[in-house]
Enzyme design. Structure first.
Site, PDB file in Angstrom:
ATOM      1  N   GLU A 186      -3.555   8.108   7.216  1.00 39.34           N
ATOM      2  CA  GLU A 186      -4.769   7.117   6.567  1.00 39.34           C
ATOM      3  C   GLU A 186      -4.935   5.744   7.498  1.00 39.34           C
ATOM      4  O   GLU A 186      -6.220   5.441   8.067  1.00 39.34           O
ATOM      5  CB  GLU A 186      -4.123   6.414   5.455  1.00 39.34           C
ATOM      6  CG  GLU A 186      -5.279   5.878   4.727  1.00 39.34           C
ATOM      7  CD  GLU A 186      -4.729   5.380   3.438  1.00 39.34           C
ATOM      8  OE1 GLU A 186      -5.323   4.838   2.445  1.00 39.34           O
ATOM      9  OE2 GLU A 186      -3.671   5.349   2.656  1.00 39.34           O
TER      10      GLU A 186
ATOM     11  N   GLU B 145       1.766   1.580  -3.013  1.00 36.28           N
ATOM     12  CA  GLU B 145       1.345   2.637  -4.120  1.00 36.28           C
ATOM     13  C   GLU B 145       1.460   3.908  -3.749  1.00 36.28           C
ATOM     14  O   GLU B 145       1.007   4.543  -5.480  1.00 36.28           O
ATOM     15  CB  GLU B 145      -0.240   1.605  -4.017  1.00 36.28           C
ATOM     16  CG  GLU B 145      -1.509   2.223  -4.161  1.00 36.28           C
ATOM     17  CD  GLU B 145      -3.094   2.942  -3.341  1.00 36.28           C
ATOM     18  OE1 GLU B 145      -3.388   3.651  -3.890  1.00 36.28           O
ATOM     19  OE2 GLU B 145      -3.142   2.075  -2.970  1.00 36.28           O
ATOM     20  N   HIS B 146       1.411   4.574  -3.106  1.00 36.59           N
ATOM     21  CA  HIS B 146       1.456   6.033  -3.034  1.00 36.59           C
ATOM     22  C   HIS B 146       3.002   6.263  -3.413  1.00 36.59           C
ATOM     23  O   HIS B 146       2.508   7.580  -4.375  1.00 36.59           O
ATOM     24  CB  HIS B 146       1.750   6.429  -1.154  1.00 36.59           C
ATOM     25  CG  HIS B 146      -0.064   6.409  -0.595  1.00 36.59           C
ATOM     26  ND1 HIS B 146       0.130   7.263   0.233  1.00 36.59           N
ATOM     27  CD2 HIS B 146      -0.758   5.270  -0.633  1.00 36.59           C
ATOM     28  CE1 HIS B 146      -1.240   7.294   0.449  1.00 36.59           C
ATOM     29  NE2 HIS B 146      -1.611   5.632   0.788  1.00 36.59           N
TER      30      HIS B 146
ATOM     31  N   HIS C  14       1.046  -0.984   0.173  1.00 34.90           N
ATOM     32  CA  HIS C  14       0.050   0.066   0.310  1.00 34.90           C
ATOM     33  C   HIS C  14       0.730   0.905  -0.104  1.00 34.90           C
ATOM     34  O   HIS C  14       0.506   2.145  -0.683  1.00 34.90           O
ATOM     35  CB  HIS C  14      -1.120  -0.433   1.061  1.00 34.90           C
ATOM     36  CG  HIS C  14      -1.542   1.342   1.325  1.00 34.90           C
ATOM     37  ND1 HIS C  14      -1.386   2.410   2.476  1.00 34.90           N
ATOM     38  CD2 HIS C  14      -2.397   1.774   0.618  1.00 34.90           C
ATOM     39  CE1 HIS C  14      -1.880   3.145   2.171  1.00 34.90           C
ATOM     40  NE2 HIS C  14      -3.194   2.782   1.393  1.00 34.90           N
TER      41      HIS C  14
END
Length: 450
Positions: free
Chosen positions: A155, A77-78, A74
């Site tokens: 997040e 992905e950023h 994840h």
């Protein structure tokens, strides 16, 4: 049945075509090719569309990580949005697509990572160039890694601050225990804090390889055009085998029922059970069972829990299938005074489906709802590209739409009952509650009762 053909070309290994337009009334086809280095390309042409959707799927998600690097997929992905050798900052990447009138984003799941954009069809070459540039030439600058670390941690904190989202995280842990399939996709504050540039470079070197990647394009574009451009953008990559994630263990956590108290008005409740893997033959029956149980205002849970008893404002069910395991869950929002009664009613509704088959009329309505919803969900070029890419990456094939519809319509009341008997067993449930209270032992006793 759809007509299938395999064509050999001197440039590419194979082109597989499934032409559904040869069937009366159908108008969706897709073609699959494999570059010499193993990268697969699938296109779903929609000649009347004004858009093209470009998606790159990579076969790694949170269940492919180690404990120390949980959340790396994840976080990566950023990072792919933070600059490349040709577009050295996030603004230039965003402006390239948004300046053409398009949109771009990405997501990470338990088993894959997807980078996508959608543009006017005449901007397809630009869209493919941008996503290939991100995939292949990201800078992974230390300064950007450090800056984005805080964003990812925020997040995670946001998820904790949302009781419903946090209940889902706790439910996953209770359902699968301490193994990668049960770990959070975003990781934890601590794992994200400890990640370094070597972790990112190793992740890309290990997983971002041609044979572990699918390029899926849908919209007003030809297969030949996409294939030619894919060869230019990806064809010189060297392939190497990507590791498969460790098999999931079919077990619950030691604490199958978790209650986390918070000073809020409502209990956010999740109840789950182990269900079906991605290609289980009973997956069509599961779709119908889940629809009867908890999809929409005509479902059994909605009618019994909300309409007849007034125990909850929201209640519903869902199912997720992974490569080797699956999960089915029921979620609800109830007051503390109604928590145990609502849990009892939900349990009873599950066992009722195992005790007697639904009527033919109820089954027919569920079949129609499920297949109609499935068709409507494929109206956009984005939806078509997503379905084709994920299916090809995860299963090695794309099931024809009419096969899915036909097999769902073939589900009988006896099939639904048989599957319910397979899935719903006393003690075979996990539960998570985030709210003003709840007695874990009493809730455990309710779920254990037959």
């Amino acid at each position: 049945m759809p007509v299938g053909e395999t064509l050999e070309t001197p440039c590419y290994t194979q082109i597989h075509r499934f032409d559904l337009r040869k069937e009366p009334g159908l108008a969706i086809e897709w073609q699959i090719s494999r570059l010499d280095n193993g990268l697969r390309v699938v296109t779903t042409p929609v000649p009347t569309a004004q858009s093209a959707s470009v998606n790159v799927f990579v076969g790694v998600g949170s269940r492919g990580e180690e404990r120390r690097t949980n959340g790396l997929s994840h976080y990566m992905e950023h990072m792919l949005f933070k600059g490349t050798t040709r577009r050295p900052d996030a603004i230039q990447i965003a402006e390239a697509i948004e300046g053409a009138g398009g949109v771009l984003n990405a997501y990470t799941s338990k088993e894959l990572t997807c980078y996508w954009n959608q543009v006017p069809f005449d901007k397809l070459p630009l869209a493919m160039d941008v996503v290939a540039d991100m995939y292949r030439h990201s800078l992974l600058a230390q300064e950007e890694i450090d800056r984005e670390r805080t964003v990812v941690q925020q997040e995670i904190r946001r998820s904790f601050d949302q009781p419903g989202a946090w209940a889902s995280e706790l439910l996953a842990r209770a359902t699968f225990g301490d193994q990668p399939i049960g770990w959070p996709i975003a990781g934890s504050i601590e794992t994200v804090e400890a990640m370094n540039r070597d972790d990112f470079e190793g992740h890309i070197a290990t997983h971002y390889v041609p044979s572990n990647t699918v390029l899926s394009v849908a919209g007003n574009a030809t297969h030949e055009e996409v294939l030619r451009r894919a060869e230019e953008l990806f064809g010189d990559m060297e392939d190497r085998p990507a590791p498969a994630p460790a098999p999931a263990v079919d077990q619950f956590a030691v604490d199958q029922v978790v209650v986390e108290k918070r000073e809020i008005a409502q209990c956010n409740v999740g109840i789950a059970l182990h269900a079906l893997r991605r290609k289980d033959p009973d997956r069509y029956a599961l779709t119908v069972l889940n629809t009867i149980l908890g999809r929409g205002m005509s479902s059994r849970l909605f009618k019994e829990v909300r309409e007849r008893r007034g125990l909850a404002y929201s209640v519903g069910s869902g199912a997720s299938r992974f490569n080797d395991i699956g999960v089915m869950s029921v979620t609800a929002g109830v007051t503390l005074e109604h928590l145990e009664e609502a849990t009892t009613v939900i349990r009873d509704e599950l066992f009722k489906m195992a005790a007697e088959p639904p009527s033919e009329e109820e089954t027919m309505k569920a079949r129609d709802f499920a297949t109609g919803n499935f068709r409507l969900g494929l109206e956009s070029t984005m939806a078509l590209a997503q379905r084709a890419g994920e299916s090809l990456l995860m299963t090695g094939e794309i099931e024809p739409i009419e096969d899915v519809v036909g097999k769902t319509h073939a589900v009988t009341p006896a099939d639904v009952q048989r599957l319910a008997q397979r899935l719903f067993k006393p003690g075979g449930f996990s539960m998570a509650v985030v709210g003003p209270g709840g007695d874990a032992d009493r809730l455990r006793g309710i779920l254990a009762a037959g």
